[in-house]
Motif scaffolding. Sequence first.
Motif: not given
Length: 133
Positions: A99-104, A122-133
């Motif tokens: 939620k926070y990333l998508h706000t950013i 963001v690629m420096n972090y292990k995210t376990n969710y889909k990112i809608n760019w």
Amino acid sequence: MRFRCKGAVYLNNFSLPGYKLCFSHKTNHSVFGHANIIKSKKSNIKGALWKITKEHEKELDAYEGVDYGYYYKEYFAYNGKKVLVYIQKIYYLQKPSSKYLHTIIQGYKDCFLDIKYLKKVVMNYKTNYKINW
């Protein structure tokens, strides 16, 4: 910013040399981090400038946890104007929540900032969710 500070006015984008974006938290006990800027000699971060009032600044201070030391306020000069940034001085790198990333991401789009730069960070972090760019 428009939602947090009613009446704040977007001015333009700027570059802050010697800093880079990261996501971090004040403690290492949290799973998620928040946007932070850290010193980095060879870096240059782009951001958005907003015209805010003293009341807006008080609202932001509360939102950013200034009273309990989550973020600290720093000021620098830009084109002869005083500019405020919030910085975590003690931090642990942590991925942002979805939620926070998508706000950013939406903020980057609204202010015409470089999404490629954000993707690289963001690629420096292990995210376990889909990112809608």
